[in-house]
Design a protein around this motif. Structure first.
Motif, short mmCIF file in Angstrom:
data_model
loop_
_atom_site.label_atom_id
_atom_site.label_comp_id
_atom_site.label_asym_id
_atom_site.label_seq_id
_atom_site.Cartn_x
_atom_site.Cartn_y
_atom_site.Cartn_z
N ASN A 219 0.79 -1.24 0.00
CA ASN A 219 0.00 0.00 0.00
C ASN A 219 0.81 1.28 0.00
OD1 ASN A 219 -2.44 -1.28 -0.10
ND2 ASN A 219 -2.74 -1.32 2.11
N ALA A 220 2.12 1.21 0.23
CA ALA A 220 2.90 2.43 0.44
C ALA A 220 3.12 3.21 -0.87
CB ALA A 220 4.25 2.08 1.03
N TYR A 221 3.13 4.52 -0.78
CA TYR A 221 3.50 5.29 -1.96
C TYR A 221 4.50 6.40 -1.63
CZ TYR A 221 0.91 9.71 -1.32
OH TYR A 221 0.48 10.93 -0.88
N PHE A 222 4.64 6.72 -0.33
CA PHE A 222 5.46 7.86 0.05
C PHE A 222 6.91 7.74 -0.42
CE2 PHE A 222 8.18 10.12 3.12
CZ PHE A 222 7.69 11.40 2.93
N LEU A 225 7.28 8.11 -4.08
CA LEU A 225 7.08 9.48 -4.53
C LEU A 225 8.34 10.32 -4.33
CD1 LEU A 225 4.88 11.73 -5.33
CD2 LEU A 225 4.75 12.15 -2.88
N GLN A 237 0.97 1.73 -6.58
CA GLN A 237 0.26 2.83 -5.92
C GLN A 237 0.55 4.18 -6.56
OE1 GLN A 237 -2.08 2.30 -3.73
NE2 GLN A 237 -1.63 0.12 -3.60
N LEU A 240 -1.47 4.30 -9.64
CA LEU A 240 -2.86 4.51 -9.23
C LEU A 240 -3.10 5.97 -8.90
CD1 LEU A 240 -3.67 1.57 -6.78
CD2 LEU A 240 -4.51 1.92 -9.08
N ARG A 241 -2.13 6.59 -8.26
CA ARG A 241 -2.26 7.98 -7.91
C ARG A 241 -2.48 8.82 -9.17
NH1 ARG A 241 2.04 11.60 -7.67
NH2 ARG A 241 1.43 13.63 -6.87
N LEU A 244 -6.11 7.83 -10.47
CA LEU A 244 -7.25 8.12 -9.60
C LEU A 244 -7.29 9.56 -9.13
CD1 LEU A 244 -7.29 4.95 -7.33
CD2 LEU A 244 -8.92 5.55 -9.12
N SER A 277 -6.59 -3.51 -8.24
CA SER A 277 -5.46 -3.29 -7.33
C SER A 277 -5.79 -3.69 -5.90
CB SER A 277 -5.05 -1.82 -7.35
OG SER A 277 -6.10 -1.03 -6.86
N THR A 278 -7.07 -3.67 -5.54
CA THR A 278 -7.43 -3.93 -4.15
C THR A 278 -7.85 -5.38 -3.94
OG1 THR A 278 -8.20 -1.65 -4.11
CG2 THR A 278 -8.77 -2.97 -2.23
N SER B 129 -5.38 0.76 0.41
CA SER B 129 -4.32 1.77 0.44
C SER B 129 -4.91 3.18 0.47
CB SER B 129 -3.42 1.62 -0.78
OG SER B 129 -4.09 2.06 -1.93
N VAL B 131 -4.10 5.65 -1.31
CA VAL B 131 -4.36 6.14 -2.67
C VAL B 131 -5.74 5.70 -3.13
CG1 VAL B 131 -3.63 6.01 -5.08
CG2 VAL B 131 -1.91 6.09 -3.28
N GLY B 135 -9.00 7.91 -3.89
CA GLY B 135 -9.64 7.72 -5.20
C GLY B 135 -11.13 7.43 -5.06
N PHE B 243 1.39 12.97 5.98
CA PHE B 243 1.57 13.54 4.66
C PHE B 243 0.71 12.84 3.62
CE2 PHE B 243 3.64 13.07 0.55
CZ PHE B 243 3.85 14.39 0.18
N GLU B 244 0.71 11.50 3.67
CA GLU B 244 0.18 10.73 2.55
C GLU B 244 -1.24 11.11 2.16
OE1 GLU B 244 0.79 6.61 2.36
OE2 GLU B 244 2.95 6.75 2.63
N LEU B 248 -2.65 13.74 -0.98
CA LEU B 248 -3.52 13.20 -2.02
C LEU B 248 -4.84 13.95 -2.12
CD1 LEU B 248 -3.03 9.39 -1.43
CD2 LEU B 248 -2.37 10.63 -3.47
#
Lengths: 303, 309
Positions: A219-222, A225, A237, A240-241, A244, A277-278, B129, B131, B135, B243-244, B248
């Protein structure tokens, strides 16, 4: 004995208030289920529906204007599948590294005969409350030439102090000190004892931590990024960002027939990408849920 | 093995370390990783007090004193980011009884299939997640073609633009968090309740206590130690909104209500490359949080005997 009969007497005449409370309780529970499940169910049916029917508020219980164009569109986006592959790699490698690092540290800290145990614990726990912050960490990663590499996603941030504490608590309560003493008399060293005796006895905690780690990685995206630039390294992710969140604004602009078709596909893609994705996590989760609960309980035991 | 605190002499300590060298090998990876990627950046925070330029490096960049802290305190964004961060975190702080109430209610359910399914389902959103959750919110809360728009139209009203409103940002942020985590956050309380000795309830029944009395005089007191520990930890994060999710959820329409310290640190630091300025804001934030944590832990230790360490 007397107390028991007394208990029965009391139980025989439950207050009518209790009955009403019980009914209210189950109404509340049903409402909660609806609140949690409906948004997810809605996305499922929306992904098979004509977007104009969704936008028009005609989709409530079943798909309207059946279509699988969203899923077809999904197949055309190669970056989604590259992201998928990357995420699987990061999850597998990251979880393996995380377990090796944290479970071992947890075991060492659980041993009461470890000299410097207090200082070492402080060394770990301090990082839960204080850190250098974004920029100094970013500069450090760059100095080590880890920026925009596969490794940055799995190695530098694999120490999870909370997981170490959970592991430590588990080992303290379930590996008796006598076991080590006996092994030692037989000439067994610490490392062999850890690998051959402690680990096989600790499947419960190892699986809990593996699951936590895997879900976190998935699940992480930080970190992606901040530390990745190459699109071929992006995890799911981050892709997806784009689909979405970031593109949400752009596709809303523009008029004309071509723009309409693009908008239709963009909407469908959004629904179907959420599902795809989920789904792995949602399908996988009920089977392992009891381990998660167990982990929280191990972590909650205070010394 | 006895943990002898007394006496020993250096030799004996070294002997004990030597005997357990294997344990230090097990600790080594975690210690090295923390030294390199957590402690080394702590030394790097001195760039907050320097005019850092990557070409010169940390050592050779000239000192700037408190220039960047003053710059932040005097900037327009100071009050905005502090205000937004505080509003969101106090708001979310106020929702801390929800998982407790949730746990008490779940505890009232009869054990069985329904209860199990209920718990499985309500924990589930925790694993989606950030994100995807954001979404989902963008899709469902869109006033034009989202679910909420359709619901409002059903009643002949116009839906508010929840995702594009600065004043509603904190509510959307906090309640979506409640939706996602209330079930999961209740697990720890459910665990605490399951450890209550059943004879306590039986004794209460004998004394004529109803459901409500048992909750009031058994369940709630049992949950207090856990609640206090979690509360202390949350106070330590009072001046920190993750932050996350905030990043977003941000857009041009809600930015005046959604710019929090962590997103501002990111933008200043990595988007406009003002390294020293960003590090200064970050350090200020960390120091406040750390002091709050120490303070609350001290107060709690003094008055309730509950503390983190």
């Amino acid at each position: 004995m007397e107390a028991a009969t007394n208990l029965k007497l009391r139980r025989k005449k439950p207050g009518s208030g209790d009955k009403a409370l019980e009914t209210l309780l189950y109404i509340w529970a049903a409402l909660m289920l609806l609140i949690v499940l409906y948004p997810l169910y809605f996305i499922v049916i929306a992904s098979f529906s004509d977007p104009s029917a969704v936008a028009g508020g005609k989709v409530w219980l079943f798909p309207r204007g059946w279509t699988i164009d969203g899923y077809k569109e999904l197949l055309k986006h190669s970056n989604i599948w590259i992201g998928y592959r990357n995420t699987i790699l990061y999850t597998v490698v990251g979880t393996a590294i995380g377990l090796a690092v944290n479970v071992s540290a947890g075991y060492a800290l659980s041993r009461r005969d470890l000299v410097g145990r207090k200082a070492l614990s402080l060394f770990f726990i301090f990082t839960m409350f204080f850190n250098g912050g974004l920029i100094p960490t970013f500069l450090t990663i760059r100095d080590f030439h880890l920026y925009d590499t596969f490794l940055v996603m799995v190695l530098p941030f694999s120490v999870a102090v909370f997981d170490i504490i959970v592991a430590r608590t588990f080992f303290r309560t379930s590996i008796p000190a006598e076991l080590w003493e006996a092994a030692q008399i037989d000439g067994c060293g610490n490392l062999r004892f850890y690998v051959q005796i402690v680990l096989p006895l600790s499947k419960a905690v190892v699986s809990v931590l593996a699951l936590w780690f895997a879900v976190g990685q998935w699940n992480a995206y930080f970190n992606a990024l901040i530390y990745l630039q190459d699109k071929n390294l992006f995890p799911l992710q981050l892709i997806l960002r784009d689909i979405l969140v970031t593109n949400q604004m752009q596709t809303a602009l523009g008029t004309g027939e071509a723009a309409q078709i693009a908008l239709r596909l963009a909407n469908l893609l959004r629904y179907s990408v959420i599902i795809v994705s989920t789904l792995p996590i949602i399908c996988f989760y009920p089977f392992v849920q009891k381990y998660f609960n167990k982990g929280v309980m191990i972590g909650a035991v205070k010394e | 093995m006895l943990d002898t605190q007394s006496s020993g002499g250096a030799q004996r300590i070294f002997a004990r370390i030597g005997r357990n060298w294997g344990l230090y090998v097990l600790l080594l990876p975690a210690v090295v990783l923390l030294l390199l990627f957590t402690y080394k950046p702590m030394y790097g925070v001195i760039i907050a007090f320097k005019d850092f330029s990557p070409a010169k490096g940390i050592m050779d960049s000239p000192w700037a004193g408190l220039k960047y802290f003053e710059k932040y305190f005097n900037s327009y964004q100071f009050s905005v980011t502090i205000k937004n961060t505080l509003i969101i975190s106090l708001y979310s702080f106020a929702t801390f009884p929800i998982p407790i109430a949730f746990a008490i209610l779940v505890n009232q359910m009869r054990a069985g299939r329904f209860k199990r399914v209920f718990q499985t389902v309500t924990y589930m959103p925790h694993f989606i997640s950030t994100v995807v959750v954001v979404g989902l919110m963008l899709i469902l809360l869109s006033p034009g073609n989202g679910l909420i728009g359709a619901v409002y139209r059903l009643f002949g009203a116009e839906a508010p633009n929840l995702m594009g409103s600065a004043s509603l940002f904190s509510s959307v942020y906090v309640w979506s968090d409640v939706w996602q985590h209330m079930g999961w956050d209740s697990i720890i309380y459910i665990a605490a309740l399951s450890s209550v000795d059943p004879s306590l309830y039986e004794a209460a029944t004998v004394d004529g206590a109803g459901r409500w009395h048992k909750i009031r005089f058994i369940d709630i007191p049992m949950l207090i130690p856990t609640a206090v520990t979690l509360l202390i930890l949350r106070v330590g994060g009072l001046l920190g909104v993750g932050f996350e999710k905030a990043y977003l959820m941000q857009n041009n329409l809600n930015i005046s209500g959604s710019e929090v310290i962590s997103t501002y640190v990111y933008k200043i630091g990595l988007i406009s490359s003002q390294y020293s300025f960003s590090a200064a804001i970050n350090l200020f934030n960390t120091l406040i949080n750390f002091s709050l944590l120490l303070l609350v832990n001290w107060v709690s230790k003094k008055y309730t005997e509950h503390s983190l360490w």
